[in-house]
Design a protein around this motif. Structure first.
Motif, PDB file in Angstrom:
ATOM      1  N   ARG A 191       1.265  -1.407   0.227  1.00  0.00           N
ATOM      2  CA  ARG A 191       0.014  -0.318   0.239  1.00  0.00           C
ATOM      3  C   ARG A 191       1.206   1.214   0.211  1.00  0.00           C
ATOM      4  N   PRO A 192       0.329   2.504  -0.800  1.00  0.00           N
ATOM      5  CA  PRO A 192       1.045   3.603  -0.635  1.00  0.00           C
ATOM      6  C   PRO A 192       1.502   4.037   1.299  1.00  0.00           C
ATOM      7  N   VAL A 193       2.729   4.073   1.874  1.00  0.00           N
ATOM      8  CA  VAL A 193       2.769   4.646   2.457  1.00  0.00           C
ATOM      9  C   VAL A 193       3.362   5.999   3.289  1.00  0.00           C
ATOM     10  N   ASP A 194       2.435   6.660   4.283  1.00  0.00           N
ATOM     11  CA  ASP A 194       2.695   7.877   4.539  1.00  0.00           C
ATOM     12  C   ASP A 194       3.580   7.789   5.729  1.00  0.00           C
ATOM     13  N   LEU A 195       5.089   8.580   4.757  1.00  0.00           N
ATOM     14  CA  LEU A 195       6.136   8.224   5.805  1.00  0.00           C
ATOM     15  C   LEU A 195       6.304   9.202   6.589  1.00  0.00           C
ATOM     16  N   ALA A 196       6.410   9.114   7.702  1.00  0.00           N
ATOM     17  CA  ALA A 196       6.583  10.439   8.742  1.00  0.00           C
ATOM     18  C   ALA A 196       8.194  11.090   9.254  1.00  0.00           C
ATOM     19  N   SER A 197       9.240   9.560   8.279  1.00  0.00           N
ATOM     20  CA  SER A 197      11.122  10.015   8.567  1.00  0.00           C
ATOM     21  C   SER A 197      10.963   9.447   7.098  1.00  0.00           C
ATOM     22  N   PRO A 198      12.171  10.569   6.268  1.00  0.00           N
ATOM     23  CA  PRO A 198      12.567   9.964   5.444  1.00  0.00           C
ATOM     24  C   PRO A 198      13.513   8.490   5.619  1.00  0.00           C
ATOM     25  N   LEU A 199      13.166   8.162   4.416  1.00  0.00           N
ATOM     26  CA  LEU A 199      13.506   6.409   4.352  1.00  0.00           C
ATOM     27  C   LEU A 199      14.871   6.348   3.394  1.00  0.00           C
ATOM     28  N   LEU A 200      15.876   5.634   4.006  1.00  0.00           N
ATOM     29  CA  LEU A 200      16.815   5.228   2.803  1.00  0.00           C
ATOM     30  C   LEU A 200      16.382   2.963   2.963  1.00  0.00           C
ATOM     31  N   ILE A 201      16.673   2.439   1.856  1.00  0.00           N
ATOM     32  CA  ILE A 201      16.616   1.398   2.429  1.00  0.00           C
ATOM     33  C   ILE A 201      17.491   0.856   1.417  1.00  0.00           C
ATOM     34  N   PHE A 202      18.554  -0.240   1.474  1.00  0.00           N
ATOM     35  CA  PHE A 202      19.948  -1.312   1.294  1.00  0.00           C
ATOM     36  C   PHE A 202      18.990  -2.504   1.035  1.00  0.00           C
ATOM     37  N   ASN A 203      19.489  -3.162   0.015  1.00  0.00           N
ATOM     38  CA  ASN A 203      19.675  -4.724  -0.308  1.00  0.00           C
ATOM     39  C   ASN A 203      20.115  -5.266  -1.427  1.00  0.00           C
ATOM     40  N   GLY A 204      20.162  -6.809  -1.267  1.00  0.00           N
ATOM     41  CA  GLY A 204      21.054  -6.958  -2.116  1.00  0.00           C
ATOM     42  C   GLY A 204      20.338  -7.656  -3.174  1.00  0.00           C
ATOM     43  N   GLY A 205      20.429  -7.943  -3.979  1.00  0.00           N
ATOM     44  CA  GLY A 205      20.159  -8.570  -5.089  1.00  0.00           C
ATOM     45  C   GLY A 205      20.151  -9.751  -4.968  1.00  0.00           C
ATOM     46  N   ALA A 206      21.223 -10.692  -4.671  1.00  0.00           N
ATOM     47  CA  ALA A 206      21.443 -11.863  -5.127  1.00  0.00           C
ATOM     48  C   ALA A 206      20.296 -12.387  -3.318  1.00  0.00           C
ATOM     49  N   ASP A 207      19.524 -11.315  -2.950  1.00  0.00           N
ATOM     50  CA  ASP A 207      19.003 -12.743  -1.420  1.00  0.00           C
ATOM     51  C   ASP A 207      17.970 -13.039  -1.440  1.00  0.00           C
ATOM     52  N   ASN A 208      18.165 -14.157  -0.952  1.00  0.00           N
ATOM     53  CA  ASN A 208      17.140 -15.209  -0.595  1.00  0.00           C
ATOM     54  C   ASN A 208      15.960 -15.194   0.423  1.00  0.00           C
ATOM     55  N   TRP A 209      16.283 -13.985   1.205  1.00  0.00           N
ATOM     56  CA  TRP A 209      16.128 -14.186   2.996  1.00  0.00           C
ATOM     57  C   TRP A 209      14.655 -13.497   1.968  1.00  0.00           C
ATOM     58  N   VAL A 210      14.637 -12.100   1.870  1.00  0.00           N
ATOM     59  CA  VAL A 210      13.546 -11.169   1.407  1.00  0.00           C
ATOM     60  C   VAL A 210      13.740 -10.417   0.159  1.00  0.00           C
ATOM     61  N   SER A 211      12.635 -10.026  -0.219  1.00  0.00           N
ATOM     62  CA  SER A 211      12.344 -10.145  -1.658  1.00  0.00           C
ATOM     63  C   SER A 211      12.948  -8.421  -1.859  1.00  0.00           C
ATOM     64  N   SER A 220       5.635   6.306  -1.160  1.00  0.00           N
ATOM     65  CA  SER A 220       5.050   7.452  -0.212  1.00  0.00           C
ATOM     66  C   SER A 220       4.550   8.312  -0.668  1.00  0.00           C
ATOM     67  N   THR A 221       3.483   8.796   0.754  1.00  0.00           N
ATOM     68  CA  THR A 221       2.487   9.712   0.232  1.00  0.00           C
ATOM     69  C   THR A 221       3.607  10.803   1.107  1.00  0.00           C
ATOM     70  N   GLY A 222       3.894  10.734   2.119  1.00  0.00           N
ATOM     71  CA  GLY A 222       4.375  11.823   2.800  1.00  0.00           C
ATOM     72  C   GLY A 222       6.608  12.022   2.946  1.00  0.00           C
ATOM     73  N   ALA A 223       7.145  11.725   3.029  1.00  0.00           N
ATOM     74  CA  ALA A 223       8.787  11.938   3.461  1.00  0.00           C
ATOM     75  C   ALA A 223       9.396  10.621   1.970  1.00  0.00           C
ATOM     76  N   ASP A 224      10.087  11.679   1.597  1.00  0.00           N
ATOM     77  CA  ASP A 224      10.816  10.768   0.761  1.00  0.00           C
ATOM     78  C   ASP A 224      11.665   9.396   1.427  1.00  0.00           C
ATOM     79  N   ILE A 225      11.403   8.946   0.302  1.00  0.00           N
ATOM     80  CA  ILE A 225      12.153   6.877  -0.014  1.00  0.00           C
ATOM     81  C   ILE A 225      13.233   6.753  -1.139  1.00  0.00           C
ATOM     82  N   ALA A 226      13.571   6.420  -0.946  1.00  0.00           N
ATOM     83  CA  ALA A 226      15.674   6.141  -1.687  1.00  0.00           C
ATOM     84  C   ALA A 226      15.566   4.930  -1.471  1.00  0.00           C
ATOM     85  N   GLU A 227      15.849   3.791  -2.473  1.00  0.00           N
ATOM     86  CA  GLU A 227      16.109   2.347  -2.009  1.00  0.00           C
ATOM     87  C   GLU A 227      17.514   2.106  -3.397  1.00  0.00           C
TER      88      GLU A 227
END
Length: 280
Positions: A191-211, A220-227
Motif C-alpha cells: 500500500r502507499p505509505v505515509d512516511l513520517a521520516s525520510p527512508l533509505l533502504i539497502f538491499n542485496g540483489g542476490a538475497d534469497n531471504w527477503v525480496s 510514499s505519500t509523505g517523506a521521501d524514500i530512496a532504495e
C-alpha cells in the motif's frame, strides 16, 4: 512526495561537509532502560551499548536495531565497528539488544516467521523507548535522532517510519531519518505509505531471504524514500562473516556493498540534520 531511487550528489557532498567534524570516540558504555512493551515478562530492562564522541555536545544520535539473530558475536562485532565509525563522525550511537533481555534465542527467532512478526511490534516500541532514553541525555540533540536497523531490525525501522504506526505506538516524535538494511518490505502490504521520516533502504540483489524488488515498489505519500540494491550482495552483506548458508538462506559479507552503504548512510544522516546542529 515522490519516490526517490538514486541518492543525489547533495548527499555525497554532505558527507564531505561533515568529515572535518570527525574525531576519536569515547569508550563504549553499557546502559539500560525500561521496555514499554516487555512482551515476555511483567517488566524488562533493555540492554544497550552507548558510543559517544568526545566533548559535551549536544550531538545527533542514531538508534541501532539488530537483525533476527540478536547480538550474536559476529553481528555485535560488526555493529561495534559501525558504532565507532558513526561516533568518529560526530554521532552518539545506541545499539539496542531486544532479544537477550527477553531471553529469546537468535537462532530460534530466525527460524520462526511468526515470532519475527510479533517482534515487529515490541521492537518498534523498543526503538521509541531508545529515542526517549536519548532525548533525556544532555549530550544528545533531541531533534536529531535517527534510526538504523538490519533485517528484522530493518523491518522494525520501516514500522517506525510509518506515520500511522507512529501514532499507534505513541512515539515521542518522528525519527529524523530512517535507514533499513535488507528489511522485509511486506510490512507495508504493497500500500502507499505515509512516511513520517525520510527512508533509505539497502538491499542485496542476490538475497534469497527477503525480496529486494518488494522494496522497490514502495510508494510514499509523505517523506521521501530512496532504495539502493547491490546486485551481487546477499543477506547480511554488512556483517563480517564468510558467505554461507544459514537456515537455508545465503548470508555473508560483501565489502563493496558494506563500505558503500556505510558512506551513503552517513551522508543521508548528515543531509537531514537541523541547521546549526554543530556548535563550536
Amino acid at each position: 512526495m515522490k519516490t526517490v531511487r538514486i541518492l543525489s550528489v547533495a548527499l555525497a557532498a554532505a558527507a564531505v561537509l561533515f568529515c572535518g567534524l570527525s574525531g576519536p570516540a569515547q569508550a563504549q558504555e553499557q546502559v539500560g532502560f525500561q521496555a514499554s512493551d516487555p512482551f515476555t515478562a511483567n517488566e524488562v530492562t533493555l540492554t544497550a551499548e552507548l558510543n559517544k564522541p568526545l566533548g559535551n555536545g549536544p550531538f545527533p544520535a542514531v538508534v541501532v536495531m539488530h537483525g533476527c539473530g540478536g547480538w550474536q558475536p559476529a553481528v555485535l562485532y560488526s555493529l561495534d565497528l559501525l558504532s565507532e565509525y558513526l561516533s568518529e563522525h560526530g554521532y552518539v550511537v545506541l545499539d539496542v539488544d531486544s532479544f537477550g533481555p527477553r531471553n529469546l534465542s537468535g537462532d530460534e527467532m530466525c527460524a520462526s516467521n511468526a515470532q519475527l512478526r510479533q517482534a515487529l511490534v515490541y521492537r518498534a516500541h523498543d526503538a521509541f523507548d531508545a529515542m526517549r532514553y536519548l532525548r533525556a541525555q544532555p549530550f544528545v540533540q533531541p531533534q536529531d535522532i535517527f534510526l538504523m536497523g538490519q533485517s528484522n531490525g530493518g523491518s522494525v525501522a520501516l514500522e517506525a517510519a510509518d506515520a500511522s504506526d507512529l501514532k499507534s505506538l505513541n512515539g515521542p516524535g518522528a525519527f529524523r531519518g530512517v535507514v533499513a538494511y535488507y528489511p522485509w518490505c511486506g510490512v507495508y502490504s504493497q500500500r502507499p505509505v505515509d512516511l513520517a521520516s525520510p527512508l533509505l533502504i539497502f538491499n542485496g540483489g542476490a538475497d534469497n531471504w527477503v525480496s529486494a524488488s518488494q522494496c522497490t515498489r514502495i510508494k510514499s505519500t509523505g517523506a521521501d524514500i530512496a532504495e539502493i540494491t547491490y546486485p551481487d550482495a546477499v543477506h547480511s552483506f554488512d556483517i563480517n562473516i564468510p558467505k554461507q548458508l544459514y537456515q537455508g538462506h545465503w548470508v555473508g559479507y560483501d565489502p563493496q556493498a558494506a563500505q558503500d552503504s556505510e558512506a551513503r548512510m552517513l551522508a543521508f544522516f548528515n543531509a537531514q540534520l537541523t541547521p546549526d546542529i554543530r556548535q563550536d
